[in-house]
Design an enzyme around this catalytic site. Structure first.
Site, short mmCIF file in Angstrom:
data_model
loop_
_atom_site.label_atom_id
_atom_site.label_comp_id
_atom_site.label_asym_id
_atom_site.label_seq_id
_atom_site.Cartn_x
_atom_site.Cartn_y
_atom_site.Cartn_z
N CYS A 130 0.23 11.91 -1.63
CA CYS A 130 -0.70 11.40 -2.61
C CYS A 130 -1.93 11.75 -2.44
O CYS A 130 -2.59 11.22 -1.53
CB CYS A 130 -0.80 9.86 -2.71
SG CYS A 130 -1.68 9.15 -3.93
N CYS A 133 -4.72 9.28 -3.05
CA CYS A 133 -4.68 7.98 -2.03
C CYS A 133 -5.36 8.78 -0.65
O CYS A 133 -6.26 8.01 -0.21
CB CYS A 133 -3.33 7.60 -1.68
SG CYS A 133 -2.01 7.59 -3.16
N ASP A 134 -5.13 9.66 -0.29
CA ASP A 134 -5.39 10.11 1.07
C ASP A 134 -6.33 11.31 1.29
O ASP A 134 -6.80 11.58 2.22
CB ASP A 134 -4.04 10.71 1.90
CG ASP A 134 -2.95 9.47 1.94
OD1 ASP A 134 -3.50 8.49 2.10
OD2 ASP A 134 -1.85 10.00 2.06
#
Ligand code: NAP
Length: 304
Positions: A130, A133-134
């Site tokens: 992701c 997200c990261d």
């Protein structure tokens, strides 16, 4: 006893809930992680009609607020088994057991794994599924993305604004993703910040406490080379979450077979969105499936 138990709180499940609630039905949504499904992982949505540009988390929150304000019950539990063939449908989670007159399966799909050396060891230590997200963890770092679909192309464009350098590794020389994204990517390549590595496959991930490098097989000359990276973002598609639905007919790729009204092979059990056997998996098609399913569910309930 709920009129409908919806499994999965992505755009399809939430749309189905919205329509059912408006039709006066009692609805429970069971979600394993967070509302929004794959939509949350998309940082910049530009193809949802009426909204020129929005990030997935914001759109998810708006949908979630809308359904909870309407009184849809939502629980965050993991479905571990179901008994779906009887008139009363039973859905068992890790915490509770629920009964419904109908079930709408909208569980979507999970990230496909590369299945290579080092992938499991370095998951969350540089291997990510992701970028939204990261990605922020890799400011001014060197990162690689693997894949050739829309997700990988969007991930590259997103990461290029954060990282020092982005490699995109794809196993063919043609992309599956949309032309508009490929064109944007090729334009960006000229900046030198993005490098395409085509006809190539990542075959191993190495490091110490975190990812340090990846090995890449060039499929044209069969040579393996190594590049130093701080992170590898895997974006090679998704696989349907259908393991717990005993008796529901799946196609050879484990997607649920549905007719045009979203009926499965079991009476009172419906499915839609990414988990179903469909050839377009977008937020709008997931929403559309949820709306179509809701009318089929309402019609089924009226005949009970
Ligand atoms: P996808 O379209 O299925 O693409 C997966 C990519 O990964 C393909 O290029 C495939 O290569 C490659 N791949 C698969 N297995 C691999 C392996 N073992 N090793 C290396 N490469 C592998 O998946 P996606 O990009 O996640 O998209 C999923 C769906 O969501 C699509 O329908 C997509 O259009 C949609 N989506 C839409 C948007 C948008 O419209 N904004 C954004 C994101 C996703 P090959 O091409 O060689 O098969």
């Amino acid at each position: 006893m709920y009129d409908c138990i919806i499994i999965g709180c992505g755009p399809s499940g939430m749309t189905c809930a919205l329509y059912l609630k408006r039709a006066g039905k009692s609805v429970l949504i069971i979600e394993r992680s967070m509302p929004g499904g794959q939509m949350v992982l998309t940082h910049n949505i530009q193809n949802y009609p009426g909204i020129e540009q929005i990030d997935g988390a914001t759109l998810s929150n708006k949908m979630f607020e809308q359904i909870t304000n309407m009184g849809v019950d939502v629980v965050f539990e993991d479905v571990i088994s179901c008994s779906l063939t009887g008139k009363v449908k039973v859905v068992n989670t890790d915490k509770n057991s629920y009964q419904g007159k109908t079930v709408y399966i909208a569980t979507g799909a999970s990230s496909r794994l590369l299945g290579i050396e080092g992938e499991k060891k370095f998951t969350s230590k540089g291997v990510s599924y992701c970028a939204t997200c990261d990605g922020a963890l890799y400011k001014d770092c060197v990162v690689a993305v693997v894949g050739g679909g829309n997700t990988s192309l969007e991930d590259c464009l997103y990461l290029a604004n954060i990282a020092k350098k982005v490699y995109l590794i794809h196993r063919r020389d043609e992309f599956r993703g949309d032309k508009i994204l490929v064109d944007r990517l090729k334009q960006f390549e000229k900046s030198g910040k993005l490098e395409l590595i085509l006809n190539s496959q990542v075959v191993a991930i190495s490091g110490d406490e975190k990812v340090r490098s990846i090995n890449i097989l060039n499929k044209l000359n069969n040579k393996i080379s190594s590049i130093e990276v701080d992170a590898l973002f895997v974006a090679i598609g998704r696989e349907p979450d259908t393991d717990v639905f005993d008796g529901v007919k799946l196609n050879s790729s484990k997607y649920i077979e549905v007719d045009e009204k979203k009926h499965t092979n079991i009476e009172g059990v419906f499915a839609g969105g990414d988990v179903s056997d469909t050839n377009l998996r977008q937020i709008v098609t997931a929403c559309s499936d949820g709306a179509i399913a809701s009318t089929s569910i309402t019609s089924y309930l009226s005949k009970l």
